[in-house]
Design a protein around this motif. Sequence first.
Motif, short mmCIF file in Angstrom:
data_model
loop_
_atom_site.label_atom_id
_atom_site.label_comp_id
_atom_site.label_asym_id
_atom_site.label_seq_id
_atom_site.Cartn_x
_atom_site.Cartn_y
_atom_site.Cartn_z
N THR A 14 29.21 31.39 30.90
CA THR A 14 28.63 32.23 31.97
C THR A 14 28.93 33.69 31.69
O THR A 14 29.89 34.03 30.97
CB THR A 14 29.20 31.84 33.33
N PRO A 15 28.14 34.62 32.28
CA PRO A 15 28.43 36.07 32.11
C PRO A 15 29.84 36.45 32.61
O PRO A 15 30.50 37.31 32.04
CB PRO A 15 27.35 36.74 32.94
N GLU A 16 30.27 35.81 33.72
CA GLU A 16 31.59 36.13 34.27
C GLU A 16 32.70 35.77 33.29
O GLU A 16 33.79 36.38 33.31
CB GLU A 16 31.81 35.40 35.60
N GLN A 17 32.47 34.74 32.43
CA GLN A 17 33.47 34.37 31.44
C GLN A 17 33.51 35.36 30.28
O GLN A 17 34.52 35.50 29.61
CB GLN A 17 33.19 32.95 30.92
N LEU A 18 32.39 36.02 30.05
CA LEU A 18 32.34 36.95 28.93
C LEU A 18 32.87 38.35 29.28
O LEU A 18 33.12 39.15 28.38
CB LEU A 18 30.89 37.07 28.43
N VAL A 19 33.01 38.67 30.57
CA VAL A 19 33.41 40.05 30.95
C VAL A 19 34.83 40.37 30.48
O VAL A 19 35.18 41.53 30.28
CB VAL A 19 33.29 40.26 32.47
N THR A 20 35.65 39.35 30.29
CA THR A 20 37.03 39.62 29.90
C THR A 20 37.13 40.04 28.45
O THR A 20 38.08 40.71 28.04
CB THR A 20 37.89 38.37 30.12
N SER A 21 36.13 39.61 27.64
CA SER A 21 36.17 39.94 26.21
C SER A 21 35.06 40.89 25.79
O SER A 21 35.04 41.36 24.66
CB SER A 21 36.08 38.65 25.36
N ASN A 22 34.13 41.22 26.69
CA ASN A 22 33.00 42.09 26.36
C ASN A 22 32.94 43.21 27.39
O ASN A 22 32.62 42.99 28.56
CB ASN A 22 31.70 41.28 26.38
N LEU A 23 33.28 44.43 26.95
CA LEU A 23 33.34 45.56 27.88
C LEU A 23 31.95 45.91 28.39
O LEU A 23 31.79 46.27 29.57
CB LEU A 23 33.96 46.78 27.17
N PHE A 24 30.95 45.82 27.52
CA PHE A 24 29.59 46.14 27.95
C PHE A 24 29.11 45.15 29.01
O PHE A 24 28.44 45.52 29.97
CB PHE A 24 28.66 46.16 26.74
N MET A 25 29.50 43.85 28.76
CA MET A 25 29.14 42.83 29.74
C MET A 25 29.78 43.12 31.10
O MET A 25 29.14 42.94 32.14
CB MET A 25 29.58 41.45 29.23
N ARG A 26 31.00 43.59 31.09
CA ARG A 26 31.67 43.91 32.35
C ARG A 26 30.91 45.01 33.10
O ARG A 26 30.71 44.90 34.32
CB ARG A 26 33.10 44.37 32.08
N GLN A 27 30.48 46.04 32.37
CA GLN A 27 29.76 47.13 33.02
C GLN A 27 28.43 46.64 33.60
O GLN A 27 28.05 47.02 34.71
CB GLN A 27 29.53 48.26 32.01
N LEU A 28 27.72 45.76 32.80
CA LEU A 28 26.44 45.25 33.29
C LEU A 28 26.61 44.41 34.55
O LEU A 28 25.83 44.53 35.51
CB LEU A 28 25.76 44.42 32.20
N VAL A 29 27.62 43.56 34.55
CA VAL A 29 27.85 42.71 35.73
C VAL A 29 28.20 43.56 36.94
O VAL A 29 27.70 43.32 38.05
CB VAL A 29 28.96 41.69 35.42
#
Length: 731
Positions: A270-285
């Motif tokens: 899930t995207p929420e699982q990727l936010v911890t390892s992907n900074l760009f993903m965190r910003q998008l979420v």
Amino acid sequence: MSQEIQLSSMNPMPMQGEYIPGGGSGGGGSPTNQNPLGKLHKLLRGRYPIVIVLALIFGAIGGAAGWIMPKQQFMATGQIELSPLIRNLSDADRIMPMFNAFIGVQMQVLQSPRLIQQALGTQTWKDTNNPSSADFSGYFASNLVIDSPKNSQLITISYTDSKPNTASAGVGAVIQAYISRQNDEETREIREKQSKYETRRSVAAGNINLRQAEIQTLTLKFGVPDLKVLQDTTMSQMTQLQAQIDSQQMTYDALLQGKTPTTKPVTRVTPEQLVTSNLFMRQLVNDRNSASLELVKARLKYGESHPVIGNLQQQIKIYNDQIEAQVEAYYKQPQIAAQYNDDGTLKQQSFDPERVRQDIERFKASLEVKRKLATDVARTSAEIAGKQQEINLLTQNINEATRELDALEFRKDMLGRVAIINGGDNAVPAANKRPLIAAAGFIGGMGIPVGLMLLIGLMDSRLRYSDETDTDMSGITLLGILPNLPDRLSDPEQAATAAHCVHQIRTMLQINGAATDQSVFAVTSASPGDGKTSLTLALGLSFAACGSRTLLIDCDLIGAGLTRRLGVQSETGILEAALNRSVLEHIRTTEITDVAILPVGAGGALHASTLSPNALRRIIAEAKKHFDTILIDTGPILGSIEASLVATVADGIVLTVARGQQRQLIDKSLRHLMSIGAKICGVVFNRAQARDFERSLSNVSMRSVGLVGTVDATNRYGVLGRAVQNSNKKD
């Protein structure tokens, strides 16, 4: 002679007075309870007429000088106002606490020597061509008056001078010097404070730059701008590695036991699982979640058909597409894609125990690296936080220093607490002080002769009045006083007065002699010429007049006054009586009833050594058998041997003190008599004047009765009066 003569009271006479010396140079002593007015009166007695005359003369001269000498004075008056407000840039102005005390301090400053000297240096004062040296500052200060009405902001400066322009210049110079001093001090204070705060702000700014450089150095060591994100990512990776280690460990344990490991179905990430390892993903979420929240608010506010709703929905769709693209990119990573078939199913894994063990070791090595990185990041973050806290404190110091600098600049613009109300330009004639100066001159002139007479009185050690025997010879009884009689006594009233005084002395001796069994009295003096022989003869006549058989013993081997006055011609006397141990054959009768005399005889001063106390006691003891009263005339107590001998054997000693006698001699005589154990009956003051009778004695008065016609002048005062008169004539 006055018609009313005061005589001394008949006070009890002690057997032996306890003498307390009060004499001495400089006017003698006085009792401790004598008040200052009494002391002044004692020093000025007898000198009042000349004191009054001289005081009036000198007072008139001083008053005339005080009236003539002063010149017309002019006074200039100026006023300044001191503001009680304390200016403040940020807060409201406030009243200075203890403003009245501040006004008092400023008044002291205005008349201080330092400010006066500064005023003398101003151009305003120099234009008057008056002195401006330090020696002149005292005169300037004496003409300067500083005052302030009670509970007022005003201070009044007044200066007085004989020239109007000088008076105005004096006020102006003081005001100018004061304002200059106030401005200089306040400006200097502001500059000092500004320098202090500017230094503080500069130092704080430099320290901030230093701390920021240190933070940047610490941050760049990890190659990322935000260590918080790096720390969170590292912690997430450590969690994933730990999960992989645990999973591989379970697989490895199953293989060792001969079991086939079970595999869990792999679900899509899930995207929420990727936010911890992907900074760009965190910003998008985060952006998508914010847009979703705004969409909810917009629907509540505008409704479903509002254009804002469409815009927000479009933004959310873009965010979701970008998030899905990031998820697809995750699955396209080689290490992830190798685990899936082309149809998206998980590839069948073969379980090799050695390979699994190697995976576990690799995962553990990666975990240890991540753990060290996390520790280093945490320590560096704490260090950065400390430096950031220092930066915050330094920023506060900079802000505070900036506020103070702004306030000082405001204060500098508002400089000047002093406002000149009146510069003292117009000088007016001062109040006429001539009457006061003349009065002061009159009083000062009068004080000169008074002080001179007091000084003379202090230096005069003579005994001048009878009552001084009480004040200067404390403990010694005053038996009586004898008037100062002329050589030719022609006034019967004076003769009667003298006879009464002698009777007074004799009465006191008889009263106290009866109480103490005294019948032998020796009469002496401090020096020759005090009238002791006249007193002895007069007392003999007085004792005889009252029926007392009286023997006069002439023991004055040098003067032989009694022998000469009674006209006795005898080759034998007291010396022969002492040698022959026989008295009666040497006694001679006189023409006066009940009066006999033991003359000096042929002896002289060189024969005084033949006398002794025992011999005199034998003579007196033999004489007491035939006479009621024995009076012994001796030489001066300080200048004759026989006087000391007689003083030790007589029942009582009468000391004759003449007016004008030195107090030192009287003190020495009394101390000598006390030292040899003599019994002092008291003193007789001789040659007293009429005013001495009026001022010095009390309690008993004798009024002389005017005698007329039939009474013979020769019988008016009797035999005793004539004897006293004749004795004084012979004296």
